[in-house]
Design a protein around this motif. Sequence first.
Motif, short mmCIF file in Angstrom:
data_model
loop_
_atom_site.label_atom_id
_atom_site.label_comp_id
_atom_site.label_asym_id
_atom_site.label_seq_id
_atom_site.Cartn_x
_atom_site.Cartn_y
_atom_site.Cartn_z
N SER A 72 0.84 -1.19 0.00
CA SER A 72 0.00 0.00 0.00
C SER A 72 0.88 1.24 0.00
O SER A 72 1.98 1.24 0.54
CB SER A 72 -0.91 0.00 1.23
OG SER A 72 -1.76 1.13 1.24
N ASP A 73 0.37 2.31 -0.64
CA ASP A 73 1.09 3.58 -0.71
C ASP A 73 0.15 4.66 -0.19
O ASP A 73 -0.89 4.93 -0.80
CB ASP A 73 1.50 3.86 -2.16
CG ASP A 73 2.62 4.90 -2.25
OD1 ASP A 73 2.94 5.51 -1.22
OD2 ASP A 73 3.15 5.10 -3.35
N SER A 104 -2.71 4.54 -3.47
CA SER A 104 -2.70 3.39 -4.37
C SER A 104 -4.10 2.97 -4.80
O SER A 104 -4.33 2.66 -5.97
CB SER A 104 -1.96 2.21 -3.72
OG SER A 104 -2.45 1.96 -2.41
N TRP A 192 4.93 3.92 2.62
CA TRP A 192 4.92 2.77 1.71
C TRP A 192 5.05 1.52 2.56
O TRP A 192 6.00 1.38 3.32
CB TRP A 192 6.09 2.88 0.73
CG TRP A 192 6.10 1.83 -0.34
CD1 TRP A 192 5.55 1.90 -1.59
CD2 TRP A 192 6.73 0.54 -0.26
NE1 TRP A 192 5.79 0.75 -2.28
CE2 TRP A 192 6.51 -0.11 -1.49
CE3 TRP A 192 7.46 -0.12 0.73
CZ2 TRP A 192 6.99 -1.39 -1.76
CZ3 TRP A 192 7.93 -1.40 0.48
CH2 TRP A 192 7.69 -2.01 -0.75
#
Length: 230
Positions: A72-73, A104, A192
């Motif tokens: 995941s970002d 994301s 991140w």
Amino acid sequence: MRSASTAWLLILWLSGTALADDPGGLRIENEFKLSIPPEDLEDVREYLRARYGEVESGILRELGGDFSARISDEWFRDRYFDTEDLRLLEAQSGVRARLRQNSSIGRADPKHGRELLQLKLNRPSDENALNRSEIKFAVDRGGVPDGPLDQHPVLGLIDNDDRPLVIAALQRELRVDATDLRPLLTLTQRRWRVYVSRDGAPFATLTLDEVRSRWFLWSVDFVELEIELN
């Protein structure tokens, strides 16, 4: 890269220690942090992606068991609060208001756009010095301010029913009067993260945080790797 592998072994060892959600809403968190030179950021990110984010080719397959992983970002804005004499800092604890946005998958993430008030409380009685209590409260921006607590920078963020809980927790655990809390600093960060699950349940996270804080002409930037049992 040796530090990241060592940290992963630490996760496996710590998994024997309890890390659970209390039925009353208290979460015990256990974090291990490593400072990352900014120039090594992308190398570390790629290492984590290949080593832990890709189950079929990384270390998770070697360990056996039903592991899964996703990446995941996200972006965060964290506002921290403390007393004038920095009582929370002295107690290795904290109070922050966090706004979270997922870069994301956006609104497909149920936590996208969510705001929380979080109490991070040191647990000096625990044998494991990494353990902290975390208590979360939803930020409530509805309604028109009509009292002194509605104007308070911390208590004014949450629902009336939650305010006594925050006041009691800070007084009981730290002997801090919640009304003495004031804004301290604001951080923005790109997060991140590799989420690791085992047998369908959360197991651990490996997180790269790019953090920045600004105050007039002064600024601070740093990168850290955080490993946490979930």
